[in-house]
Design a protein around this motif. Structure first.
Motif, PDB file in Angstrom:
ATOM      1  N   GLY A  28       0.817  -1.211   0.000  1.00  0.00           N
ATOM      2  CA  GLY A  28       0.000   0.000   0.000  1.00  0.00           C
ATOM      3  C   GLY A  28       0.848   1.257   0.000  1.00  0.00           C
ATOM      4  N   ARG A  29       0.183   2.383  -0.136  1.00  0.00           N
ATOM      5  CA  ARG A  29       0.887   3.661  -0.202  1.00  0.00           C
ATOM      6  C   ARG A  29       1.237   4.200   1.175  1.00  0.00           C
ATOM      7  NH1 ARG A  29      -2.700   6.905  -4.799  1.00  0.00           N
ATOM      8  NH2 ARG A  29      -2.314   5.439  -6.538  1.00  0.00           N
ATOM      9  N   THR A  30       0.435   3.858   2.158  1.00  0.00           N
ATOM     10  CA  THR A  30       0.655   4.410   3.501  1.00  0.00           C
ATOM     11  C   THR A  30       1.100   3.313   4.463  1.00  0.00           C
ATOM     12  OG1 THR A  30      -1.691   4.091   4.011  1.00  0.00           O
ATOM     13  CG2 THR A  30      -1.018   6.249   3.163  1.00  0.00           C
ATOM     14  N   VAL A  31       2.239   2.734   4.176  1.00  0.00           N
ATOM     15  CA  VAL A  31       2.773   1.679   5.042  1.00  0.00           C
ATOM     16  C   VAL A  31       3.638   2.313   6.123  1.00  0.00           C
ATOM     17  CG1 VAL A  31       4.242  -0.355   5.168  1.00  0.00           C
ATOM     18  CG2 VAL A  31       2.746  -0.022   3.192  1.00  0.00           C
ATOM     19  N   LYS A  32       3.258   2.094   7.360  1.00  0.00           N
ATOM     20  CA  LYS A  32       4.005   2.644   8.485  1.00  0.00           C
ATOM     21  C   LYS A  32       4.574   1.501   9.309  1.00  0.00           C
ATOM     22  CE  LYS A  32       3.651   5.783  12.420  1.00  0.00           C
ATOM     23  NZ  LYS A  32       2.747   6.647  13.227  1.00  0.00           N
ATOM     24  N   LYS A  33       5.878   1.398   9.318  1.00  0.00           N
ATOM     25  CA  LYS A  33       6.547   0.333  10.054  1.00  0.00           C
ATOM     26  C   LYS A  33       6.214   0.406  11.541  1.00  0.00           C
ATOM     27  CE  LYS A  33      11.164  -1.572  10.906  1.00  0.00           C
ATOM     28  NZ  LYS A  33      12.614  -1.396  10.657  1.00  0.00           N
ATOM     29  N   GLY A  34       5.867  -0.750  12.101  1.00  0.00           N
ATOM     30  CA  GLY A  34       5.545  -0.808  13.522  1.00  0.00           C
ATOM     31  C   GLY A  34       4.072  -0.645  13.823  1.00  0.00           C
ATOM     32  N   SER A  35       3.270  -0.328  12.799  1.00  0.00           N
ATOM     33  CA  SER A  35       1.832  -0.182  13.018  1.00  0.00           C
ATOM     34  C   SER A  35       1.181  -1.556  13.131  1.00  0.00           C
ATOM     35  CB  SER A  35       1.199   0.606  11.865  1.00  0.00           C
ATOM     36  OG  SER A  35       1.340  -0.106  10.647  1.00  0.00           O
ATOM     37  N   PHE A  36      -0.079  -1.579  13.528  1.00  0.00           N
ATOM     38  CA  PHE A  36      -0.791  -2.847  13.705  1.00  0.00           C
ATOM     39  C   PHE A  36      -0.891  -3.611  12.390  1.00  0.00           C
ATOM     40  CE2 PHE A  36      -4.784  -5.275  13.592  1.00  0.00           C
ATOM     41  CZ  PHE A  36      -4.550  -6.149  14.646  1.00  0.00           C
ATOM     42  N   ARG A  37      -1.187  -2.909  11.309  1.00  0.00           N
ATOM     43  CA  ARG A  37      -1.343  -3.560  10.006  1.00  0.00           C
ATOM     44  C   ARG A  37      -0.006  -3.877   9.353  1.00  0.00           C
ATOM     45  NH1 ARG A  37      -5.063  -1.117   5.635  1.00  0.00           N
ATOM     46  NH2 ARG A  37      -4.264  -3.030   4.675  1.00  0.00           N
ATOM     47  N   HIS A  38       1.011  -3.075   9.649  1.00  0.00           N
ATOM     48  CA  HIS A  38       2.312  -3.258   8.997  1.00  0.00           C
ATOM     49  C   HIS A  38       3.431  -3.318  10.041  1.00  0.00           C
ATOM     50  CE1 HIS A  38       0.027  -2.123   5.430  1.00  0.00           C
ATOM     51  NE2 HIS A  38      -0.321  -1.006   6.035  1.00  0.00           N
ATOM     52  N   ASP A 190      12.307  -4.812   7.410  1.00  0.00           N
ATOM     53  CA  ASP A 190      13.109  -5.011   8.616  1.00  0.00           C
ATOM     54  C   ASP A 190      13.836  -6.360   8.608  1.00  0.00           C
ATOM     55  OD1 ASP A 190      11.044  -6.768   9.000  1.00  0.00           O
ATOM     56  OD2 ASP A 190      10.503  -6.076  11.015  1.00  0.00           O
ATOM     57  N   GLY A 191      13.730  -7.094   7.475  1.00  0.00           N
ATOM     58  CA  GLY A 191      14.413  -8.371   7.346  1.00  0.00           C
ATOM     59  C   GLY A 191      13.585  -9.576   7.751  1.00  0.00           C
ATOM     60  N   TYR A 192      12.405  -9.333   8.298  1.00  0.00           N
ATOM     61  CA  TYR A 192      11.546 -10.448   8.726  1.00  0.00           C
ATOM     62  C   TYR A 192      11.038 -11.220   7.510  1.00  0.00           C
ATOM     63  CZ  TYR A 192       7.531 -12.933  10.677  1.00  0.00           C
ATOM     64  OH  TYR A 192       6.629 -13.897  11.029  1.00  0.00           O
ATOM     65  N   GLU A 193      11.034 -12.550   7.614  1.00  0.00           N
ATOM     66  CA  GLU A 193      10.550 -13.405   6.533  1.00  0.00           C
ATOM     67  C   GLU A 193       9.535 -14.412   7.066  1.00  0.00           C
ATOM     68  OE1 GLU A 193      13.771 -15.350   4.598  1.00  0.00           O
ATOM     69  OE2 GLU A 193      14.853 -13.503   4.110  1.00  0.00           O
ATOM     70  N   ASN A 194       8.557 -14.737   6.233  1.00  0.00           N
ATOM     71  CA  ASN A 194       7.610 -15.802   6.563  1.00  0.00           C
ATOM     72  C   ASN A 194       6.984 -16.337   5.284  1.00  0.00           C
ATOM     73  OD1 ASN A 194       5.762 -13.878   5.772  1.00  0.00           O
ATOM     74  ND2 ASN A 194       4.559 -13.914   7.648  1.00  0.00           N
ATOM     75  N   GLU A 195       6.143 -17.343   5.427  1.00  0.00           N
ATOM     76  CA  GLU A 195       5.452 -17.928   4.285  1.00  0.00           C
ATOM     77  C   GLU A 195       3.964 -17.638   4.387  1.00  0.00           C
ATOM     78  OE1 GLU A 195       6.156 -22.021   3.535  1.00  0.00           O
ATOM     79  OE2 GLU A 195       8.337 -21.842   3.545  1.00  0.00           O
ATOM     80  N   ILE A 196       3.322 -17.549   3.232  1.00  0.00           N
ATOM     81  CA  ILE A 196       1.887 -17.287   3.212  1.00  0.00           C
ATOM     82  C   ILE A 196       1.275 -17.934   1.975  1.00  0.00           C
ATOM     83  CG2 ILE A 196       2.082 -15.108   1.920  1.00  0.00           C
ATOM     84  CD1 ILE A 196      -0.207 -14.044   3.725  1.00  0.00           C
TER      85      ILE A 196
END
Length: 225
Positions: A28-38, A190-196
């Motif tokens: 998205g355009r308004t991605v804020k690191k550390g927020s609940f959604r991001h 931030d380097g975090y990785e996962n699968e989805i």
């Protein structure tokens, strides 16, 4: 039954919202690191681990039918009806439980187990349960209407069997709508990785394709242009 429908619907909406929030994390355009959604910031790269299932709906439907729980429920229902016809009170309880739609949980559970591992989600389970309840109720009402509203033994048998069959069919139809999804690895800023796992028909799938890199680029942590 109305309360059960309401509970299933509410839980389903909440589960769907949680899944979608996770899928859209970092996009998205308004991605804020550390927020609940991001919580991990922007999505920077994805790598496709496996493609989506490509099997016709009819073939998937045949594999999703809850054969074991359907037969078990029918046997229990028939035993209950025979007991009821012979004046055994326990038979009435058994028939009421079967006709109430509670058995949809067992049938939906079997359908979920027949799905690919990537689609064995609680949100999918809720959809399957809702479909089973809906068709079970419709079939039961139809059988009652065909019997003229009477409560004869034949009508009760017809209504019970119709309810069980409708429940099984509803669960199978809903479960067959879910194909094995594409599986992606994700890397965030931030380097975090996962699968989805995501549906190939979703907008998220297209977004992940835009961030997709080859295996070598993924392993090296570089975005492939």
């Amino acid at each position: 039954m109305a309360i059960l429908f309401g509970v299933v619907a509410i839980v389903g909406v909440i589960s769907w919202a949680i899944v979608k929030s996770d899928e859209l994390s970092g996009i998205g355009r308004t991605v804020k690191k550390g927020s609940f959604r991001h919580p991990h910031g922007r999505l920077v790269a994805t790598h496709c681990e496996s493609a989506a299932e490509d099997v016709p709906y009819g073939a998937r439907l045949l594999k999703r039918v809850p054969v074991f729980t359907s037969l078990l429920t029918l046997v229990v229902a028939i035993v209950g009806l025979v007991m009821e016809a012979n004046g055994i009170v326990a038979g009435v309880v058994v028939v009421d439980v079967v006709a109430s739609g509670v058995v949809v949980v067992l049938m939906a559970g079997e359908c979920i187990l027949r799905l690919a591992k990537g689609m064995q989600r609680f949100s999918v389970f809720i959809v399957v349960v809702f479909a089973g309840l809906l068709l079970s109720t419709a079939c039961s009402m139809f059988a009652t209407a065909m019997g003229g509203g009477a409560e004869s033994f034949i009508v009760v048998v017809s209504r019970t069997v119709s309810s069980v069959a409708g429940c099984a069919l509803g669960c199978a139809l809903a479960a067959a709508a879910f194909r094995e999804p594409a599986r992606f690895k994700r890397r965030f800023e931030d380097g975090y990785e996962n699968e989805i796992a995501v549906s190939p028909h979703s907008a998220v799938y297209k977004a992940y394709r835009e961030f997709m890199v080859g295996k070598k680029a993924w392993e090296s942590g570089r975005r492939q242009d």
